[in-house]
Each structure stands twice: as C-alpha cells, then as structure tokens.
Design a protein around this motif. Structure first.
Motif, PDB file in Angstrom:
ATOM      1  N   TYR A 130      -2.617 -34.318 -41.402  1.00  0.00           N
ATOM      2  CA  TYR A 130      -1.336 -33.727 -41.024  1.00  0.00           C
ATOM      3  C   TYR A 130      -1.561 -32.372 -40.346  1.00  0.00           C
ATOM      4  O   TYR A 130      -0.964 -32.080 -39.313  1.00  0.00           O
ATOM      5  CB  TYR A 130      -0.452 -33.576 -42.267  1.00  0.00           C
ATOM      6  CG  TYR A 130       0.891 -32.959 -41.987  1.00  0.00           C
ATOM      7  CD1 TYR A 130       1.918 -33.711 -41.439  1.00  0.00           C
ATOM      8  CD2 TYR A 130       1.146 -31.626 -42.283  1.00  0.00           C
ATOM      9  CE1 TYR A 130       3.151 -33.160 -41.178  1.00  0.00           C
ATOM     10  CE2 TYR A 130       2.380 -31.062 -42.029  1.00  0.00           C
ATOM     11  CZ  TYR A 130       3.378 -31.824 -41.479  1.00  0.00           C
ATOM     12  OH  TYR A 130       4.599 -31.276 -41.214  1.00  0.00           O
ATOM     13  N   GLY A 131      -2.459 -31.557 -40.905  1.00  0.00           N
ATOM     14  CA  GLY A 131      -2.763 -30.257 -40.316  1.00  0.00           C
ATOM     15  C   GLY A 131      -3.375 -30.385 -38.928  1.00  0.00           C
ATOM     16  O   GLY A 131      -3.047 -29.618 -38.021  1.00  0.00           O
ATOM     17  N   LEU A 132      -4.253 -31.349 -38.751  1.00  0.00           N
ATOM     18  CA  LEU A 132      -4.866 -31.576 -37.433  1.00  0.00           C
ATOM     19  C   LEU A 132      -3.814 -31.986 -36.402  1.00  0.00           C
ATOM     20  O   LEU A 132      -3.813 -31.490 -35.271  1.00  0.00           O
ATOM     21  CB  LEU A 132      -5.939 -32.658 -37.524  1.00  0.00           C
ATOM     22  CG  LEU A 132      -7.246 -32.258 -38.177  1.00  0.00           C
ATOM     23  CD1 LEU A 132      -8.094 -33.492 -38.483  1.00  0.00           C
ATOM     24  CD2 LEU A 132      -8.004 -31.292 -37.284  1.00  0.00           C
ATOM     25  N   VAL A 133      -2.939 -32.896 -36.784  1.00  0.00           N
ATOM     26  CA  VAL A 133      -1.890 -33.338 -35.861  1.00  0.00           C
ATOM     27  C   VAL A 133      -0.970 -32.165 -35.535  1.00  0.00           C
ATOM     28  O   VAL A 133      -0.602 -31.957 -34.372  1.00  0.00           O
ATOM     29  CB  VAL A 133      -1.097 -34.523 -36.453  1.00  0.00           C
ATOM     30  CG1 VAL A 133       0.081 -34.890 -35.568  1.00  0.00           C
ATOM     31  CG2 VAL A 133      -2.017 -35.715 -36.653  1.00  0.00           C
ATOM     32  N   HIS A 134      -0.622 -31.372 -36.531  1.00  0.00           N
ATOM     33  CA  HIS A 134       0.231 -30.209 -36.321  1.00  0.00           C
ATOM     34  C   HIS A 134      -0.429 -29.236 -35.347  1.00  0.00           C
ATOM     35  O   HIS A 134       0.215 -28.739 -34.414  1.00  0.00           O
ATOM     36  CB  HIS A 134       0.506 -29.530 -37.668  1.00  0.00           C
ATOM     37  CG  HIS A 134       1.583 -28.506 -37.624  1.00  0.00           C
ATOM     38  ND1 HIS A 134       1.361 -27.214 -37.194  1.00  0.00           N
ATOM     39  CD2 HIS A 134       2.896 -28.587 -37.960  1.00  0.00           C
ATOM     40  CE1 HIS A 134       2.487 -26.537 -37.262  1.00  0.00           C
ATOM     41  NE2 HIS A 134       3.439 -27.342 -37.730  1.00  0.00           N
ATOM     42  N   GLU A 135      -1.708 -28.982 -35.545  1.00  0.00           N
ATOM     43  CA  GLU A 135      -2.451 -28.039 -34.703  1.00  0.00           C
ATOM     44  C   GLU A 135      -2.638 -28.562 -33.280  1.00  0.00           C
ATOM     45  O   GLU A 135      -2.441 -27.832 -32.309  1.00  0.00           O
ATOM     46  CB  GLU A 135      -3.824 -27.780 -35.330  1.00  0.00           C
ATOM     47  CG  GLU A 135      -4.733 -26.888 -34.511  1.00  0.00           C
ATOM     48  CD  GLU A 135      -6.118 -26.809 -35.125  1.00  0.00           C
ATOM     49  OE1 GLU A 135      -7.079 -26.742 -34.342  1.00  0.00           O
ATOM     50  OE2 GLU A 135      -6.239 -26.814 -36.362  1.00  0.00           O
ATOM     51  N   LYS A 136      -3.020 -29.824 -33.149  1.00  0.00           N
ATOM     52  CA  LYS A 136      -3.363 -30.381 -31.832  1.00  0.00           C
ATOM     53  C   LYS A 136      -2.143 -30.843 -31.032  1.00  0.00           C
ATOM     54  O   LYS A 136      -2.133 -30.739 -29.815  1.00  0.00           O
ATOM     55  CB  LYS A 136      -4.313 -31.574 -31.986  1.00  0.00           C
ATOM     56  CG  LYS A 136      -5.630 -31.239 -32.667  1.00  0.00           C
ATOM     57  CD  LYS A 136      -6.627 -30.751 -31.679  1.00  0.00           C
ATOM     58  CE  LYS A 136      -7.955 -30.505 -32.375  1.00  0.00           C
ATOM     59  NZ  LYS A 136      -8.999 -30.188 -31.428  1.00  0.00           N
ATOM     60  N   LEU A 137      -1.133 -31.376 -31.721  1.00  0.00           N
ATOM     61  CA  LEU A 137      -0.013 -31.995 -31.016  1.00  0.00           C
ATOM     62  C   LEU A 137       1.340 -31.348 -31.300  1.00  0.00           C
ATOM     63  O   LEU A 137       2.341 -31.758 -30.721  1.00  0.00           O
ATOM     64  CB  LEU A 137       0.043 -33.488 -31.345  1.00  0.00           C
ATOM     65  CG  LEU A 137      -1.232 -34.276 -31.017  1.00  0.00           C
ATOM     66  CD1 LEU A 137      -1.134 -35.689 -31.541  1.00  0.00           C
ATOM     67  CD2 LEU A 137      -1.503 -34.263 -29.525  1.00  0.00           C
ATOM     68  N   GLY A 138       1.371 -30.420 -32.237  1.00  0.00           N
ATOM     69  CA  GLY A 138       2.608 -29.703 -32.522  1.00  0.00           C
ATOM     70  C   GLY A 138       3.349 -30.222 -33.740  1.00  0.00           C
ATOM     71  O   GLY A 138       3.094 -31.328 -34.229  1.00  0.00           O
ATOM     72  N   PRO A 139       4.304 -29.405 -34.211  1.00  0.00           N
ATOM     73  CA  PRO A 139       5.026 -29.759 -35.449  1.00  0.00           C
ATOM     74  C   PRO A 139       5.911 -30.998 -35.323  1.00  0.00           C
ATOM     75  O   PRO A 139       6.046 -31.754 -36.277  1.00  0.00           O
ATOM     76  CB  PRO A 139       5.867 -28.517 -35.745  1.00  0.00           C
ATOM     77  CG  PRO A 139       5.914 -27.750 -34.465  1.00  0.00           C
ATOM     78  CD  PRO A 139       4.699 -28.106 -33.682  1.00  0.00           C
ATOM     79  N   LYS A 140       6.482 -31.221 -34.152  1.00  0.00           N
ATOM     80  CA  LYS A 140       7.359 -32.387 -33.995  1.00  0.00           C
ATOM     81  C   LYS A 140       6.555 -33.683 -34.149  1.00  0.00           C
ATOM     82  O   LYS A 140       6.972 -34.593 -34.867  1.00  0.00           O
ATOM     83  CB  LYS A 140       8.049 -32.344 -32.635  1.00  0.00           C
ATOM     84  CG  LYS A 140       9.042 -33.450 -32.424  1.00  0.00           C
ATOM     85  CD  LYS A 140       9.748 -33.311 -31.088  1.00  0.00           C
ATOM     86  CE  LYS A 140      10.710 -34.471 -30.893  1.00  0.00           C
ATOM     87  NZ  LYS A 140      11.387 -34.402 -29.608  1.00  0.00           N
ATOM     88  N   GLU A 141       5.402 -33.757 -33.482  1.00  0.00           N
ATOM     89  CA  GLU A 141       4.559 -34.954 -33.577  1.00  0.00           C
ATOM     90  C   GLU A 141       4.008 -35.107 -34.999  1.00  0.00           C
ATOM     91  O   GLU A 141       3.894 -36.218 -35.514  1.00  0.00           O
ATOM     92  CB  GLU A 141       3.422 -34.894 -32.554  1.00  0.00           C
ATOM     93  CG  GLU A 141       2.639 -36.174 -32.450  1.00  0.00           C
ATOM     94  CD  GLU A 141       3.369 -37.317 -31.748  1.00  0.00           C
ATOM     95  OE1 GLU A 141       2.822 -38.430 -31.740  1.00  0.00           O
ATOM     96  OE2 GLU A 141       4.473 -37.126 -31.221  1.00  0.00           O
ATOM     97  N   ALA A 142       3.687 -33.979 -35.651  1.00  0.00           N
ATOM     98  CA  ALA A 142       3.174 -34.036 -37.024  1.00  0.00           C
ATOM     99  C   ALA A 142       4.224 -34.615 -37.970  1.00  0.00           C
ATOM    100  O   ALA A 142       3.906 -35.448 -38.833  1.00  0.00           O
ATOM    101  CB  ALA A 142       2.740 -32.648 -37.487  1.00  0.00           C
TER     102      ALA A 142
END
Length: 189
Positions: A130-142
C-alpha cells in the motif's frame, strides 16, 4: 487443525507457514484455459517499480487471501476457487495496477501453489505494498488498490462462509479477518 474436503496425494501436499507459525496445507487451484494476456503485465516495468517492489504489490492479493482463507484454519478448494475467480474478475478492474496484478497472477494460476510454497507471505507486506502504491502512483490509486484487495477478501470470505454467506451473512471469524485486513492498511473498521 486444518481440514480439507479434498484429499491430496502425499507427494503433492504442500503447506504454507502463516502468520503465527501454523502451517496450512494448500489444496490445488482450479485449472483453467490459457488466456492470452498482455505480456507487459509484469508491473515492475509498467509502474516504475523495482522487481522487489513489484513482488510486494503483486503478492498483495495472495497475502489478503491467506489472511481471510486461513482465519478458520482451513484453506479448502472452494476458497482457492474464489481466489482464482476474484483474479479473473480483477482483470477487468478499473484500477490499472490491480488489473495488471490480476492478469499476472491469473496467468500463473496453475503455479500458485508453487508460489505459496516458494515465496514468503507476511501481513506486513500489505502495508508495504500500500505504501509503495501510494508513493509511486499517488493516494487515489492506493485507495483504489486497497478497495480492490478488500473486494478479493470479501469474495474469499463468502466462499469460507458456506451457505450462510450466500444470504449475505458472514461468520464472525470471516468478519474479523476482513476487519484485520482493512486495519493492515491503517484503517479502522
């Protein structure tokens, strides 16, 4: 003790160590026809992730599956079928990342048993993914990715609940597992 409705030949029975140290025998996953999927589904290149980062993200649905499916101690074939069905459905997800993850895992569905045996699955990997997705793709995608993972968990919980789940009723053990899955992402249920 783990019970399965399907007996595996001893030479083919494998186990997955779960959080807390117990080992759960994993039944075979249903076989399916080979679907032509996007060969670029290897997410490390599609989403600007290293192979190690992609591994955490790719394994997230499998970690969620293990959390929910093993909540009652039994990983039975219907739960495995629910996972494969959820992966198949996820290939049409509006979340591009989840769609790529599901395509890759669905392509490997006949080898998921080997993946369970050879890879490590820990609850903390969900928060890492979840943290990786948040960091790489942003909070909406996470958040979209998290919602897709919770949907997989609900599908597996319904398969775990048997006939009661067909009426929308989940047993307490499945409800607690889904709440734990949600808390893993830092949310309170």
């Amino acid at each position: 003790m783990v019970h399965s409705t399907q007996q595996l030949p001893e030479s083919q029975a494998r186990t997955q160590p779960l959080m807390g140290g117990a080992a759960v025998p994993l039944p075979f996953f249903p076989e399916g026809d080979d679907e032509a999927t996007d060969p670029r589904a290897e997410g490390a290149c599609l989403f600007d992730m290293s192979p190690a980062e992609w591994r955490f993200v790719r394994n997230a649905p499998l970690v969620g599956f293990l959390l929910v499916a093993s909540a009652d101690g039994a990983v039975v074939p219907r739960k495995c079928r629910a996972l494969v069905s959820a992966l198949e459905e996820g290939k049409r997800s509006s979340c591009g990342l989840f769609r790529a993850v599901c395509r890759e895992l669905y392509r490997q569905r006949d080898n998921l048993l080997e993946l369970f045996v050879t890879d490590t699955f820990e609850r903390d990997q969900l928060a890492e993914a979840y943290g990786l997705v948040h960091e790489k793709l942003g909070p909406k995608e996470a958040e979209h990715f998290r919602a897709c993972l919770l949907k997989v968990g609900r599908q597996v919980a319904k398969a775990s609940g048997g006939w009661r789940a067909s009426w929308g009723l989940l047993r307490g053990v499945e409800r607690r597992a889904l709440a734990e899955l949600d808390r893993t992402f830092g949310h309170r249920s």
